[in-house]
Design a protein around this motif. Structure first.
Motif, PDB file in Angstrom:
ATOM      1  N   LYS A   7      -7.216  43.378 -12.745  1.00 54.08           N
ATOM      2  CA  LYS A   7      -7.309  44.089 -11.479  1.00 54.08           C
ATOM      3  C   LYS A   7      -8.750  44.530 -11.321  1.00 54.08           C
ATOM      4  O   LYS A   7      -9.350  45.082 -12.239  1.00 54.08           O
ATOM      5  CB  LYS A   7      -6.382  45.299 -11.479  1.00 54.08           C
ATOM      6  CG  LYS A   7      -6.519  46.130 -10.222  1.00 54.08           C
ATOM      7  CD  LYS A   7      -5.198  46.699  -9.803  1.00 54.08           C
ATOM      8  CE  LYS A   7      -5.387  47.637  -8.629  1.00 54.08           C
ATOM      9  NZ  LYS A   7      -5.253  46.993  -7.364  1.00 54.08           N
ATOM     10  N   LEU A   8      -9.310  44.252 -10.158  1.00 56.64           N
ATOM     11  CA  LEU A   8     -10.713  44.564  -9.903  1.00 56.64           C
ATOM     12  C   LEU A   8     -10.851  45.535  -8.739  1.00 56.64           C
ATOM     13  O   LEU A   8     -10.070  45.497  -7.794  1.00 56.64           O
ATOM     14  CB  LEU A   8     -11.490  43.285  -9.568  1.00 56.64           C
ATOM     15  CG  LEU A   8     -11.511  42.201 -10.625  1.00 56.64           C
ATOM     16  CD1 LEU A   8     -12.219  40.964 -10.090  1.00 56.64           C
ATOM     17  CD2 LEU A   8     -12.185  42.686 -11.889  1.00 56.64           C
ATOM     18  N   TYR A   9     -11.859  46.374  -8.840  1.00 59.50           N
ATOM     19  CA  TYR A   9     -12.212  47.281  -7.758  1.00 59.50           C
ATOM     20  C   TYR A   9     -13.619  46.945  -7.308  1.00 59.50           C
ATOM     21  O   TYR A   9     -14.507  46.703  -8.133  1.00 59.50           O
ATOM     22  CB  TYR A   9     -12.170  48.742  -8.219  1.00 59.50           C
ATOM     23  CG  TYR A   9     -10.781  49.240  -8.485  1.00 59.50           C
ATOM     24  CD1 TYR A   9      -9.981  49.698  -7.453  1.00 59.50           C
ATOM     25  CD2 TYR A   9     -10.265  49.253  -9.772  1.00 59.50           C
ATOM     26  CE1 TYR A   9      -8.691  50.153  -7.689  1.00 59.50           C
ATOM     27  CE2 TYR A   9      -8.988  49.703 -10.025  1.00 59.50           C
ATOM     28  CZ  TYR A   9      -8.205  50.157  -8.976  1.00 59.50           C
ATOM     29  OH  TYR A   9      -6.933  50.600  -9.221  1.00 59.50           O
ATOM     30  N   ARG A  10     -13.832  46.938  -6.005  1.00 62.33           N
ATOM     31  CA  ARG A  10     -15.166  46.702  -5.458  1.00 62.33           C
ATOM     32  C   ARG A  10     -16.048  47.908  -5.751  1.00 62.33           C
ATOM     33  O   ARG A  10     -15.568  49.015  -5.968  1.00 62.33           O
ATOM     34  CB  ARG A  10     -15.087  46.452  -3.951  1.00 62.33           C
ATOM     35  CG  ARG A  10     -14.222  45.250  -3.558  1.00 62.33           C
ATOM     36  CD  ARG A  10     -14.746  43.921  -4.097  1.00 62.33           C
ATOM     37  NE  ARG A  10     -16.089  43.637  -3.675  1.00 62.33           N
ATOM     38  CZ  ARG A  10     -16.415  42.910  -2.615  1.00 62.33           C
ATOM     39  NH1 ARG A  10     -15.474  42.372  -1.869  1.00 62.33           N
ATOM     40  NH2 ARG A  10     -17.681  42.716  -2.309  1.00 62.33           N
ATOM     41  N   LYS A  38     -18.009  38.804 -11.867  1.00 60.74           N
ATOM     42  CA  LYS A  38     -18.445  38.122 -10.653  1.00 60.74           C
ATOM     43  C   LYS A  38     -17.235  37.461  -9.999  1.00 60.74           C
ATOM     44  O   LYS A  38     -16.462  36.772 -10.652  1.00 60.74           O
ATOM     45  CB  LYS A  38     -19.496  37.063 -10.979  1.00 60.74           C
ATOM     46  CG  LYS A  38     -20.829  37.622 -11.418  1.00 60.74           C
ATOM     47  CD  LYS A  38     -21.523  38.418 -10.354  1.00 60.74           C
ATOM     48  CE  LYS A  38     -22.115  37.515  -9.284  1.00 60.74           C
ATOM     49  NZ  LYS A  38     -22.815  38.265  -8.230  1.00 60.74           N
ATOM     50  N   ILE A  39     -17.076  37.688  -8.693  1.00 61.37           N
ATOM     51  CA  ILE A  39     -15.969  37.111  -7.943  1.00 61.37           C
ATOM     52  C   ILE A  39     -16.449  35.853  -7.223  1.00 61.37           C
ATOM     53  O   ILE A  39     -15.730  34.887  -7.089  1.00 61.37           O
ATOM     54  CB  ILE A  39     -15.413  38.132  -6.926  1.00 61.37           C
ATOM     55  CG1 ILE A  39     -14.919  39.373  -7.654  1.00 61.37           C
ATOM     56  CG2 ILE A  39     -14.310  37.525  -6.077  1.00 61.37           C
ATOM     57  CD1 ILE A  39     -14.622  40.544  -6.753  1.00 61.37           C
ATOM     58  N   GLY A  40     -17.662  35.881  -6.753  1.00 58.70           N
ATOM     59  CA  GLY A  40     -18.258  34.751  -6.049  1.00 58.70           C
ATOM     60  C   GLY A  40     -19.761  34.854  -6.162  1.00 58.70           C
ATOM     61  O   GLY A  40     -20.284  35.632  -6.961  1.00 58.70           O
ATOM     62  N   ALA A  41     -20.456  34.096  -5.338  1.00 58.76           N
ATOM     63  CA  ALA A  41     -21.915  34.087  -5.398  1.00 58.76           C
ATOM     64  C   ALA A  41     -22.503  35.459  -5.087  1.00 58.76           C
ATOM     65  O   ALA A  41     -23.499  35.860  -5.662  1.00 58.76           O
ATOM     66  CB  ALA A  41     -22.469  33.049  -4.429  1.00 58.76           C
ATOM     67  N   ARG A  42     -21.886  36.173  -4.151  1.00 57.73           N
ATOM     68  CA  ARG A  42     -22.430  37.467  -3.737  1.00 57.73           C
ATOM     69  C   ARG A  42     -21.439  38.607  -3.881  1.00 57.73           C
ATOM     70  O   ARG A  42     -21.633  39.676  -3.302  1.00 57.73           O
ATOM     71  CB  ARG A  42     -22.878  37.378  -2.279  1.00 57.73           C
ATOM     72  CG  ARG A  42     -24.028  36.417  -2.073  1.00 57.73           C
ATOM     73  CD  ARG A  42     -24.385  36.302  -0.614  1.00 57.73           C
ATOM     74  NE  ARG A  42     -24.454  37.597   0.032  1.00 57.73           N
ATOM     75  CZ  ARG A  42     -25.494  38.054   0.697  1.00 57.73           C
ATOM     76  NH1 ARG A  42     -26.569  37.316   0.799  1.00 57.73           N
ATOM     77  NH2 ARG A  42     -25.466  39.231   1.266  1.00 57.73           N
ATOM     78  N   SER A  43     -20.385  38.405  -4.626  1.00 60.46           N
ATOM     79  CA  SER A  43     -19.363  39.433  -4.779  1.00 60.46           C
ATOM     80  C   SER A  43     -19.090  39.710  -6.244  1.00 60.46           C
ATOM     81  O   SER A  43     -19.161  38.814  -7.078  1.00 60.46           O
ATOM     82  CB  SER A  43     -18.052  38.981  -4.120  1.00 60.46           C
ATOM     83  OG  SER A  43     -18.249  38.765  -2.742  1.00 60.46           O
ATOM     84  N   SER A  44     -18.758  40.956  -6.519  1.00 63.93           N
ATOM     85  CA  SER A  44     -18.397  41.331  -7.883  1.00 63.93           C
ATOM     86  C   SER A  44     -17.437  42.500  -7.832  1.00 63.93           C
ATOM     87  O   SER A  44     -17.275  43.148  -6.806  1.00 63.93           O
ATOM     88  CB  SER A  44     -19.648  41.695  -8.694  1.00 63.93           C
ATOM     89  OG  SER A  44     -20.356  42.728  -8.067  1.00 63.93           O
ATOM     90  N   GLY A  45     -16.792  42.740  -8.949  1.00 63.91           N
ATOM     91  CA  GLY A  45     -15.853  43.852  -9.042  1.00 63.91           C
ATOM     92  C   GLY A  45     -15.891  44.453 -10.433  1.00 63.91           C
ATOM     93  O   GLY A  45     -16.353  43.827 -11.386  1.00 63.91           O
ATOM     94  N   ILE A  46     -15.409  45.667 -10.522  1.00 66.87           N
ATOM     95  CA  ILE A  46     -15.329  46.379 -11.793  1.00 66.87           C
ATOM     96  C   ILE A  46     -13.865  46.346 -12.224  1.00 66.87           C
ATOM     97  O   ILE A  46     -12.974  46.619 -11.424  1.00 66.87           O
ATOM     98  CB  ILE A  46     -15.802  47.844 -11.642  1.00 66.87           C
ATOM     99  CG1 ILE A  46     -17.241  47.906 -11.108  1.00 66.87           C
ATOM    100  CG2 ILE A  46     -15.658  48.593 -12.951  1.00 66.87           C
ATOM    101  CD1 ILE A  46     -18.292  47.390 -12.044  1.00 66.87           C
ATOM    102  N   THR A  47     -13.615  46.036 -13.492  1.00 64.54           N
ATOM    103  CA  THR A  47     -12.230  45.944 -13.953  1.00 64.54           C
ATOM    104  C   THR A  47     -11.585  47.328 -14.017  1.00 64.54           C
ATOM    105  O   THR A  47     -12.230  48.313 -14.390  1.00 64.54           O
ATOM    106  CB  THR A  47     -12.129  45.297 -15.345  1.00 64.54           C
ATOM    107  OG1 THR A  47     -12.793  46.114 -16.298  1.00 64.54           O
ATOM    108  CG2 THR A  47     -12.706  43.889 -15.352  1.00 64.54           C
TER     109      THR A  47
END
Length: 61
Positions: A7-10, A38-47
């Protein structure tokens, strides 16, 4: 076998949850206190797991 997707949070959601700045979030990632995925090229999330560990460690002290 596939591992379960964490589960990721932005970043803005984590900033609000922890009441810290964006820079502090990235500092915590660099220090190994939070895990960034990293979710995509310009996206990421914190677990969610890393947030829970951080909160538990903070409340234990």
């Amino acid at each position: 076998m596939n591992e379960p997707t964490p589960k990721l949070y932005r970043i803005p959601a984590v900033m609000a949850q922890l009441s810290v700045s964006r820079a502090t979030i990235y500092r915590m990632v660099a220090d190994g206190k939070l895990r960034l995925v990293k979710i995509g090229a310009r996206s990421s999330g914190i677990t969610a797991e890393s947030i829970e560990k951080l909160l538990n460690a903070t409340h234990s002290n």
